[in-house]
Design an enzyme around this catalytic site. Structure first.
Site, PDB file in Angstrom:
ATOM      1  N   ASN A 385       0.824  -1.204   0.000  1.00  8.22           N
ATOM      2  CA  ASN A 385       0.000   0.000   0.000  1.00  8.22           C
ATOM      3  C   ASN A 385       0.865   1.263   0.000  1.00  8.22           C
ATOM      4  OD1 ASN A 385      -1.937   1.945   0.242  1.00  8.22           O
ATOM      5  ND2 ASN A 385      -2.986   1.037   1.978  1.00  8.22           N
ATOM      6  N   ASP A 386       1.442   1.580   1.178  1.00  9.49           N
ATOM      7  CA  ASP A 386       2.181   2.841   1.311  1.00  9.49           C
ATOM      8  C   ASP A 386       3.274   3.028   0.268  1.00  9.49           C
ATOM      9  OD1 ASP A 386       0.648   3.499   3.464  1.00  9.49           O
ATOM     10  OD2 ASP A 386       2.086   2.789   4.960  1.00  9.49           O
ATOM     11  N   ILE A 387       3.955   1.928  -0.104  1.00 10.07           N
ATOM     12  CA  ILE A 387       5.081   2.041  -1.041  1.00 10.07           C
ATOM     13  C   ILE A 387       4.644   2.377  -2.462  1.00 10.07           C
ATOM     14  CG2 ILE A 387       6.614   0.541   0.274  1.00 10.07           C
ATOM     15  CD1 ILE A 387       5.865  -1.712  -1.684  1.00 10.07           C
ATOM     16  N   SER A 426       1.051   3.342   7.541  1.00  9.61           N
ATOM     17  CA  SER A 426       1.210   4.739   7.912  1.00  9.61           C
ATOM     18  C   SER A 426      -0.115   5.369   8.315  1.00  9.61           C
ATOM     19  CB  SER A 426       1.777   5.530   6.730  1.00  9.61           C
ATOM     20  OG  SER A 426       0.805   5.586   5.719  1.00  9.61           O
TER      21      SER A 426
END
Lengths: 456, 98
Positions: A385-387, A426
């Site tokens: 997700n965040d990456i 995050s």
């Protein structure tokens, strides 16, 4: 005379350790490198047993047999998805050994040690024991015996620094006040053990790659300091090699998250998890079925798959490989985009995909894959997700801003496979979800991929 | 065991080995970071040497007890570390053809 032979054997072992790291730099020679390391260790052990100082072998034999009996199944039976936890556990054992040896040294000859020797002994014991408890805790979190989210409490920075400060003061007292004695040293050990716990408690799952690397460095340094006390160059060298390796890996992990060491350790991201609920600005997300999603592969020539921890959690690597083969058989070019912090330890995704028999030349690093996204027909995000969050480029107010990402948003279409609508580690909402070219498919990665394979 | 620490020589070895380590590790492909970590972890079980010296000295009960525990811990680390590194590395294959 014997001592000369022992020293020569140590020198050979040291050379083998250096060669072992050198050969580790590419896949072709890596196994040879591991053998060099193994033989180096064997030489070091045999040479040590030949030293005249060693005159009782019974307990040595018992301990070596016991260690081998525990270590072998741990290495051979553990599934590849459990490699991060095994590594953490192994750090714990190595560091425990250094801590115990230092402790015995203090109680056996503490009074004859000078200030400098006591100080370095304290450094060995501090790093050894804090790595021991820290790694055990990391193991618990990675193995999900303990909650993987950061555990936060008010005033934790103060408590952590107070414990560390007290430990350092105690060490100085032990070093410079010769009348110091055993009880104080026992107190010092307790502080070291406690600090290890405090260090890892506020660390969440996605920060594990950095923390595991730091613990790796500490275990090495602890062994190196033991070498100072024993005037043993082999210990100093091997420990320093390990220390520098852990240091480089943790710096690279930090860079890949655009965060500083201190920021990872003292967890600014933890705050976000607590406070920021994703605000969706009235935007809505539409989920598709795997059958509907399969239409985007019509006419697709190139596909990039972006795996994340979710792939490991769902044990989906084998299905991913099957899916890859299915696409390849239709003439599609399939690559994998690997973010340095994807997963729970450095290189985690590569190991899982290698286990599933994906050819390693398809595993492409972030810097090499990013320029290819604009020509990519479909980018598939599996359990990451965040990456992939473009907010890292576009929204200066985002906590992710500045973090290097896989530029999935530049692909022509995006297929996002996700367990639920929850945010990433995050706690930041992902703008990718709302792009018209994105198709969201919710559910278990394994199940969805199987249905996709069937639909193709 | 030598009572005096040879500070200067030891520092030499430490500093040079650290620089050498930094150089060598920088060249390791990111692809291999997991086996790299399990390899260096196994190498750090060189603490085994100190543990053997302690347990083998037979000096006192405390040396034997702590030494035996330390050997057990560091040999788990050594044996397990080298074995799993090899197991991981065996999986990295490049397929010809497609």
């Amino acid at each position: 005379m014997v001592d000369l032979w022992v020293q020569l054997a140590y020198l050979i072992a040291a050379a083998l350790f250096i060669l072992s790291l050198k050969w580790m730099n590419e896949v072709r020679t890596a196994r040879l490198g591991n053998w060099a390391g193994t033989i180096g260790m064997a030489i070091a052990v045999v040479a040590t047993l030949g030293k005249p100082e060693i005159h009782s072998f019974l307990w040595i034999g018992v301990a070596l047999v016991l260690g081998t009996a525990i270590g072998t199944p741990m290495a051979l039976l553990m599934p590849m998805t459990a490699v991060p936890q095994r590594t953490a556990l192994s750090h714990a054992f190595g560091a425990l050994a250094a801590g115990l040896v230092g402790t015995a040294e203090y109680y056996l000859r503490g009074s004859s040690l000078g200030a400098g020797a006591t100080a370095i002994l304290c450094a060995e014991v501090l790093l050894g024991f804090l790595t021991f408890t820290g790694s055990l805790l990391a193991f618990g979190k990675l193995h999900e015996i303990l909650p993987t989210r950061p555990i936060l409490y008010p005033g934790r920075h103060f408590v952590s620094f107070a414990v560390l400060g007290l430990a350092i003061l105690t060490a100085l007292w032990l070093a410079f006040v010769p009348t110091a004695h055993g009880v104080l040293f026992g107190f010092f050990i307790v502080l070291a053990l406690l600090f290890g716990v405090l260090l890892v408690l506020p660390i969440g799952g996605a920060d594990m790659p950095t923390v595991i690397s730091i613990l790796n460095a500490y275990a090495g340094l602890s062994a190196s300091f033991m070498g100072f006390l024993l005037n043993n160059k082999l210990l100093i060298l091997a420990g320093a090699l390990d220390g520098s390796s852990g240091l480089i890996l943790s710096i690279q992990m930090c860079k890949a998250m655009n965060r500083s060491f201190l920021n990872v350790l003292f967890g600014a991201v933890g705050h976000v998890v607590e406070t920021a609920a994703p605000h969706r600005d009235g935007r809505s997300i539409q989920g598709y079925t795997p059958q509907e999603a399969s239409t985007i592969f019509e006419g697709a020539r190139s596909v990039v798959i972006v795996p994340g921890y979710g792939m490991a959690a769902a044990q989906a690597q084998h299905v991913v490989k099957e899916f890859t083969d299915r696409l390849s058989s239709r003439g599609v070019d399939v690559k994998f985009g690997i973010h340095p912090v994807a997963g729970r330890m450095p290189g985690h995704m590569n190991v899982l995909l290698a286990e599933a028999d994906v050819s390693y030349d398809r595993l492409v690093e972030m810097e090499q894959i990013n320029p290819l996204f604009p020509e990519t027909d479909v980018a598939i995000v599996v359990g990451a997700n965040d990456i992939t969050n473009p907010a890292a480029r576009t929204r200066p107010e985002s906590p992710l801003y500045g973090m290097p990402i896989l530029e999935v948003d530049k692909a022509k279409t995006i297929l996002f496979i996700k367990r639920s609508l929850a945010t990433g580690f995050s706690g930041v909402d992902n703008d990718l979800f709302y792009l018209p070219k994105t198709m969201m498919v919710f559910g278990d990665a394994k199940k969805i991929l199987n249905e996709l394979i069937a639909a193709l | 065991m030598e009572p005096q620490i040879d500070w200067l020589t030891n520092l030499y070895v430490f500093v040079l080995a650290s620089f050498l380590g930094l150089e060598l590790i920088h060249k390791v492909s990111r692809l291999l970071h997991t086996p790299l970590m399990s390899l260096t972890n196994a190498i750090s079980s060189i603490a085994l040497v100190g543990s053997l010296l302690l347990a083998g000295s037979g000096d006192s009960l405390i040396a034997v007890i702590l030494g035996t525990a330390a050997i057990t811990a560091s040999s788990i680390n050594a044996v397990g570390g080298f074995l799993i590194t090899d197991r991981i590395l065996r999986m990295f294959r490049k397929k010809n053809g497609r």
